[in-house]
Scaffold this active site. Structure first.
Site, PDB file in Angstrom:
ATOM      1  N   LEU A 196       0.838  -1.216   0.000  1.00 18.22           N
ATOM      2  CA  LEU A 196       0.000   0.000   0.000  1.00 18.22           C
ATOM      3  C   LEU A 196       0.864   1.253   0.000  1.00 18.22           C
ATOM      4  CD1 LEU A 196       0.010   1.423   3.044  1.00 18.22           C
ATOM      5  CD2 LEU A 196      -1.495  -0.466   3.563  1.00 18.22           C
ATOM      6  N   GLU A 232       0.953   5.333   1.077  1.00 21.04           N
ATOM      7  CA  GLU A 232       0.286   6.293   1.950  1.00 21.04           C
ATOM      8  C   GLU A 232      -0.525   7.251   1.087  1.00 21.04           C
ATOM      9  OE1 GLU A 232       2.839   8.025   4.934  1.00 21.04           O
ATOM     10  OE2 GLU A 232       3.752   6.076   5.303  1.00 21.04           O
ATOM     11  N   PHE A 273       5.157   6.379 -12.283  1.00 20.28           N
ATOM     12  CA  PHE A 273       6.453   6.667 -11.645  1.00 20.28           C
ATOM     13  C   PHE A 273       7.465   7.267 -12.619  1.00 20.28           C
ATOM     14  CE2 PHE A 273       6.613   5.396  -7.170  1.00 20.28           C
ATOM     15  CZ  PHE A 273       5.267   5.134  -7.036  1.00 20.28           C
ATOM     16  N   LEU A 274       6.959   8.160 -13.480  1.00 24.04           N
ATOM     17  CA  LEU A 274       7.839   8.888 -14.406  1.00 24.04           C
ATOM     18  C   LEU A 274       7.767  10.389 -14.158  1.00 24.04           C
ATOM     19  CD1 LEU A 274       7.360   7.050 -17.846  1.00 24.04           C
ATOM     20  CD2 LEU A 274       9.317   6.957 -16.288  1.00 24.04           C
ATOM     21  N   SER A 308       9.298  13.381 -12.910  1.00 23.88           N
ATOM     22  CA  SER A 308      10.612  13.828 -12.437  1.00 23.88           C
ATOM     23  C   SER A 308      10.452  15.045 -11.531  1.00 23.88           C
ATOM     24  CB  SER A 308      11.503  14.149 -13.633  1.00 23.88           C
ATOM     25  OG  SER A 308      10.886  15.112 -14.460  1.00 23.88           O
ATOM     26  N   GLY A 309      11.479  15.321 -10.752  1.00 23.14           N
ATOM     27  CA  GLY A 309      11.436  16.467  -9.837  1.00 23.14           C
ATOM     28  C   GLY A 309      12.331  16.249  -8.627  1.00 23.14           C
ATOM     29  N   CYS A 340       9.357   4.717   3.367  1.00 18.53           N
ATOM     30  CA  CYS A 340       9.721   3.408   2.797  1.00 18.53           C
ATOM     31  C   CYS A 340      10.901   3.434   1.829  1.00 18.53           C
ATOM     32  CB  CYS A 340       8.500   2.798   2.119  1.00 18.53           C
ATOM     33  SG  CYS A 340       7.221   2.386   3.311  1.00 18.53           S
TER      34      CYS A 340
HETATM   35  N1  NAD Z   1       3.887   3.178   5.823  1.00 20.64           N
HETATM   36  C1  NAD Z   1       3.730   2.506   4.700  1.00 20.64           C
HETATM   37  O1  NAD Z   1       3.213   3.031   3.718  1.00 20.64           O
HETATM   38  C2  NAD Z   1       4.179   1.062   4.594  1.00 20.64           C
HETATM   39  C3  NAD Z   1       3.755   0.306   3.487  1.00 20.64           C
HETATM   40  C4  NAD Z   1       4.190  -1.028   3.377  1.00 20.64           C
HETATM   41  C5  NAD Z   1       5.011  -1.580   4.361  1.00 20.64           C
HETATM   42  N2  NAD Z   1       5.399  -0.816   5.415  1.00 20.64           N
HETATM   43  C6  NAD Z   1       6.215  -1.460   6.456  1.00 20.64           C
HETATM   44  O2  NAD Z   1       5.315  -1.824   7.522  1.00 20.64           O
HETATM   45  C7  NAD Z   1       5.983  -1.711   8.802  1.00 20.64           C
HETATM   46  C8  NAD Z   1       5.189  -0.764   9.709  1.00 20.64           C
HETATM   47  O3  NAD Z   1       5.219   0.523   9.132  1.00 20.64           O
HETATM   48  P1  NAD Z   1       4.214   1.698   9.584  1.00 20.64           P
HETATM   49  O4  NAD Z   1       4.473   2.836   8.663  1.00 20.64           O
HETATM   50  O5  NAD Z   1       2.834   1.166   9.725  1.00 20.64           O
HETATM   51  O6  NAD Z   1       4.788   2.018  11.041  1.00 20.64           O
HETATM   52  P2  NAD Z   1       4.265   3.105  12.081  1.00 20.64           P
HETATM   53  O7  NAD Z   1       5.444   3.689  12.726  1.00 20.64           O
HETATM   54  O8  NAD Z   1       3.257   3.993  11.411  1.00 20.64           O
HETATM   55  O9  NAD Z   1       3.437   2.248  13.157  1.00 20.64           O
HETATM   56  C9  NAD Z   1       3.988   1.282  14.006  1.00 20.64           C
HETATM   57  C10 NAD Z   1       3.095   1.095  15.248  1.00 20.64           C
HETATM   58  O10 NAD Z   1       3.660   0.068  16.078  1.00 20.64           O
HETATM   59  C11 NAD Z   1       3.453   0.428  17.437  1.00 20.64           C
HETATM   60  N3  NAD Z   1       4.377  -0.342  18.277  1.00 20.64           N
HETATM   61  C12 NAD Z   1       5.708  -0.126  18.488  1.00 20.64           C
HETATM   62  N4  NAD Z   1       6.198  -1.095  19.304  1.00 20.64           N
HETATM   63  C13 NAD Z   1       5.168  -1.931  19.606  1.00 20.64           C
HETATM   64  C14 NAD Z   1       5.055  -3.125  20.365  1.00 20.64           C
HETATM   65  N5  NAD Z   1       6.101  -3.679  20.994  1.00 20.64           N
HETATM   66  N6  NAD Z   1       3.835  -3.730  20.451  1.00 20.64           N
HETATM   67  C15 NAD Z   1       2.756  -3.195  19.827  1.00 20.64           C
HETATM   68  N7  NAD Z   1       2.816  -2.070  19.094  1.00 20.64           N
HETATM   69  C16 NAD Z   1       4.001  -1.447  18.977  1.00 20.64           C
HETATM   70  C17 NAD Z   1       3.653   1.941  17.443  1.00 20.64           C
HETATM   71  O11 NAD Z   1       3.047   2.518  18.586  1.00 20.64           O
HETATM   72  C18 NAD Z   1       2.967   2.349  16.109  1.00 20.64           C
HETATM   73  O12 NAD Z   1       1.595   2.651  16.317  1.00 20.64           O
HETATM   74  C19 NAD Z   1       7.406  -1.269   8.467  1.00 20.64           C
HETATM   75  O13 NAD Z   1       8.222  -2.413   8.331  1.00 20.64           O
HETATM   76  C20 NAD Z   1       7.264  -0.584   7.106  1.00 20.64           C
HETATM   77  O14 NAD Z   1       8.459  -0.602   6.375  1.00 20.64           O
HETATM   78  C21 NAD Z   1       4.995   0.481   5.564  1.00 20.64           C
HETATM   79  O1  UPG Z   2       6.652   9.505 -10.462  1.00 22.67           O
HETATM   80  C1  UPG Z   2       6.913   9.633  -9.254  1.00 22.67           C
HETATM   81  C2  UPG Z   2       6.332   8.831  -8.242  1.00 22.67           C
HETATM   82  C3  UPG Z   2       6.713   9.021  -6.921  1.00 22.67           C
HETATM   83  N1  UPG Z   2       7.610   9.997  -6.588  1.00 22.67           N
HETATM   84  C4  UPG Z   2       7.994  10.198  -5.164  1.00 22.67           C
HETATM   85  O2  UPG Z   2       8.295   8.932  -4.591  1.00 22.67           O
HETATM   86  C5  UPG Z   2       7.997   8.930  -3.195  1.00 22.67           C
HETATM   87  C6  UPG Z   2       7.192   7.711  -2.834  1.00 22.67           C
HETATM   88  O3  UPG Z   2       5.911   7.772  -3.423  1.00 22.67           O
HETATM   89  P1  UPG Z   2       4.858   6.568  -3.336  1.00 22.67           P
HETATM   90  O4  UPG Z   2       5.492   5.329  -3.814  1.00 22.67           O
HETATM   91  O5  UPG Z   2       3.621   6.994  -4.010  1.00 22.67           O
HETATM   92  O6  UPG Z   2       4.567   6.551  -1.759  1.00 22.67           O
HETATM   93  P2  UPG Z   2       4.784   5.527  -0.553  1.00 22.67           P
HETATM   94  O7  UPG Z   2       3.588   5.665   0.311  1.00 22.67           O
HETATM   95  O8  UPG Z   2       6.131   5.769   0.030  1.00 22.67           O
HETATM   96  O9  UPG Z   2       4.705   4.038  -1.200  1.00 22.67           O
HETATM   97  C7  UPG Z   2       5.866   3.265  -1.519  1.00 22.67           C
HETATM   98  O10 UPG Z   2       6.389   2.641  -0.364  1.00 22.67           O
HETATM   99  C8  UPG Z   2       5.445   1.789   0.320  1.00 22.67           C
HETATM  100  C9  UPG Z   2       6.117   1.290   1.590  1.00 22.67           C
HETATM  101  O11 UPG Z   2       6.976   0.231   1.356  1.00 22.67           O
HETATM  102  C10 UPG Z   2       5.042   0.663  -0.626  1.00 22.67           C
HETATM  103  O12 UPG Z   2       4.117  -0.189   0.053  1.00 22.67           O
HETATM  104  C11 UPG Z   2       4.420   1.240  -1.894  1.00 22.67           C
HETATM  105  O13 UPG Z   2       4.104   0.192  -2.810  1.00 22.67           O
HETATM  106  C12 UPG Z   2       5.423   2.203  -2.519  1.00 22.67           C
HETATM  107  O14 UPG Z   2       4.848   2.822  -3.678  1.00 22.67           O
HETATM  108  C13 UPG Z   2       7.264  10.255  -2.923  1.00 22.67           C
HETATM  109  O15 UPG Z   2       8.156  11.157  -2.303  1.00 22.67           O
HETATM  110  C14 UPG Z   2       6.864  10.757  -4.301  1.00 22.67           C
HETATM  111  O16 UPG Z   2       6.811  12.158  -4.374  1.00 22.67           O
HETATM  112  C15 UPG Z   2       8.171  10.794  -7.578  1.00 22.67           C
HETATM  113  O17 UPG Z   2       9.001  11.667  -7.288  1.00 22.67           O
HETATM  114  N2  UPG Z   2       7.804  10.598  -8.886  1.00 22.67           N
END
Ligand code: NAD
Ligand code: UPG
Length: 434
Positions: A161, A163, A261-262, A264-265, A272
């Site tokens: 996913l 953000e 994802f093209l 630029s900037g 992540c």
């Molecule tokens: N943020 C994203 O878009 C995204 C997408 C894909 C994968 N991931 C991965 O998923 C993982 C989690 O990322 P996130 O962004 O959700 O993290 P986050 O920092 O937003 O949330 C982590 C949560 O864990 C809680 N926590 C910490 N220690 C704990 C414990 N011992 N027991 C229970 N809860 C505890 C914190 O209070 C917090 O609410 C990471 O490995 C990240 O790389 C993140």
């Molecule tokens: O054409 C593009 C696309 C993205 N970005 C930048 O790239 C970063 C990441 O963007 P995006 O991938 O949309 O956001 P994230 O929420 O960080 O999601 C990435 O990281 C997550 C955490 O691992 C993964 O789950 C997702 O698949 C992966 O897209 C941002 O700063 C964007 O501004 C650019 O500069 N140009």
């Protein structure tokens, strides 16, 4: 199915709410009482499109009551499977810091010691290949006094996913990756995901945990490198007087390249791409492999804010002058400022002795923790008033619609890091790659 989700951040809260929407009964476990209280009140603890509606529907009063939250790990004893969604930050050398995962696994294992029947543990966090098998599983075995594959199952299910579009991405995935080292864990993961797979026809990749872990890093590395490559090409375009966006639109028509994802900037930030590319590069080095492409992708990314600032320097000396930063979130649609490109941009302005005034529709409070001493404006117009330069960092729609607001600047120098606004008479406009 009865599910527990440990960690209720961006991933944990989103997937818990989506699991509830798929018909499962879900409990979120987190150490943060404010987050737990918010979920139990049916309120979203993070800013994410579509999440408030799901929480209202499934948690709190007048809901399906399929989702609730707690600080008590014992509550996961009443569930069939647990998803670990804990943070995996980076150490100073870029390598993965597994300590929070290890603490969580120890708490989970100690809890499972009291469970008589089978339980499946699924690692959802992004972890370096081998972490689930070699680090998390032994902790679970030690603390529970049980044997993986016999008494409990182990799975790894990476999350893709983004953000800002997290709910949509989870409920309409490009793929579902189910990594498991035993058949029963795989069957449990299918029971969790089959309602989603049935309603979306998403392709399913069944594999072992180690490969599932690597698929996540490969996915993020590829996307980050793609953005860096278009930035490298964009920088060349700028030098040669070519519009990189026109070029990107054309090459994106080639199916082998693809249109996404093209853009630029200013490059990639967020929680992540920077951390995950750093972790996989560090893991490669630990095995004496130099990851040249990913090193270069990182170097290009680090240079983009420097280029933005140098284009500003070409037009105005900002020492002692008011400079506006438009956008603070690492991308539109989120209040997350982790590794936002705004951070090096603001640092560069401070080094030049500028008076920084920043605007973001929702991320200003989070940025205040990094920069308590800069000024935060309530509107783009207030931020731009009397400024000597404006730097566009995040392409929020509100920022793309700005026009006459630039007329109130002392000198209308606009350096656009995201191709957010159009060139026009009356503005000294510099695009980063066009
Ligand atoms: N943020 C994203 O878009 C995204 C997408 C894909 C994968 N991931 C991965 O998923 C993982 C989690 O990322 P996130 O962004 O959700 O993290 P986050 O920092 O937003 O949330 C982590 C949560 O864990 C809680 N926590 C910490 N220690 C704990 C414990 N011992 N027991 C229970 N809860 C505890 C914190 O209070 C917090 O609410 C990471 O490995 C990240 O790389 C993140
Ligand atoms: O054409 C593009 C696309 C993205 N970005 C930048 O790239 C970063 C990441 O963007 P995006 O991938 O949309 O956001 P994230 O929420 O960080 O999601 C990435 O990281 C997550 C955490 O691992 C993964 O789950 C997702 O698949 C992966 O897209 C941002 O700063 C964007 O501004 C650019 O500069 N140009």
């Amino acid at each position: 199915m009865h599910l527990s989700v440990v960690g209720s951040g961006y991933v944990g809260t989103t997937i818990a709410a989506c699991f509830a929407d798929l018909g499962h009964d879900v409990v979120n476990v987190d150490i943060d009482e404010e987050i737990v209280d918010a979920i139990n009140a049916g309120e979203a603890p993070i800013h994410e499109d579509g999440l408030p509606e799901l929480l209202e529907k499934h948690a709190g009063s007048n809901s399906t009551n399929r989702l609730r939250a707690t600080t008590d790990y014992a509550e996961l004893l009443n569930t069939d499977a647990t998803f670990l969604c804990l943070p995996t930050p980076q150490n100073d050398d870029g390598s993965i810091d597994l300590s929070i995962m290890e603490t969580g696994a120890a708490q989970l294992g100690a809890t499972l010691a009291d469970k008589d029947d089978w339980h499946t543990v699924v690692v959802k966090s992004t972890v370096i290949p081998g972490s689930t098998e070699d680090k998390i599983t032994p902790i679970l075995e030690r603390e529970s006094n049980k044997i993986a594959g016999e008494d409990f199952g182990i799975g790894m299910n990476p999350e893709f996913l983004r953000e800002g579009t997290a709910v949509h991405d989870f409920l309409d995935p490009d793929k579902v990756v189910l990594g498991a080292d035993d058949d029963r864990a795989l069957a449990d993961m299918h029971e969790v995901f089959d309602p989603l797979i049935d309603q979306t026809d998403a392709p399913v990749v069944e594999t072992d945990t180690r490969t599932a872990e690597m698929i996540k890093y490969a996915n993020n590395s590829f996307l980050a490198a793609k953005v860096s490559l278009i930035n490298d090409i964009g920088n060349i375009c700028k030098e040669l007087g070519v519009d990189a966006y026109e070029v990107a639109d054309a090459i994106g028509l080639d199916d082998r390249i693809g249109a996404q994802f093209l853009r630029s900037g200013l490059g990639w930030g967020g929680s992540c791409f920077p951390k995950d590319t750093a972790a996989i590069r560090a893991a490669a080095r630990q095995h004496e492999y130099e990851p040249l492409m990913l090193d270069a992708a990182t170097e290009v990314n680090d240079e983009q804010p420097t280029r933005l600032l140098s284009f500003m320097d070409d037009h105005v000396d900002v020492r002692g002058k008011r400079v506006t930063v438009l956008g603070l979130a690492f991308k539109p649609g989120t209040d997350d400022v982790r590794n936002s490109r705004a951070i090096p941009v603001i640092e560069g302005l401070q080094q030049r002795g500028a008076k920084v005034v920043a605007y973001d529709p929702i991320a200003a409070e989070n940025m205040r923790e990094h920069f308590p001493n800069i000024q935060y404006a309530e509107s783009p117009a207030a931020a731009l008033d009397s400024a000597s330069a404006a730097l566009i960092v995040t392409d929020w729609e509100e920022i793309t619609l700005l026009d006459k607001e630039f007329d109130a600047m002392a000198t209308p120098v606009v350096v656009d890091g995201r191709r957010a606004i159009d060139r026009r008479d009356g503005i000294v406009y510099e695009g980063l790659t066009w």
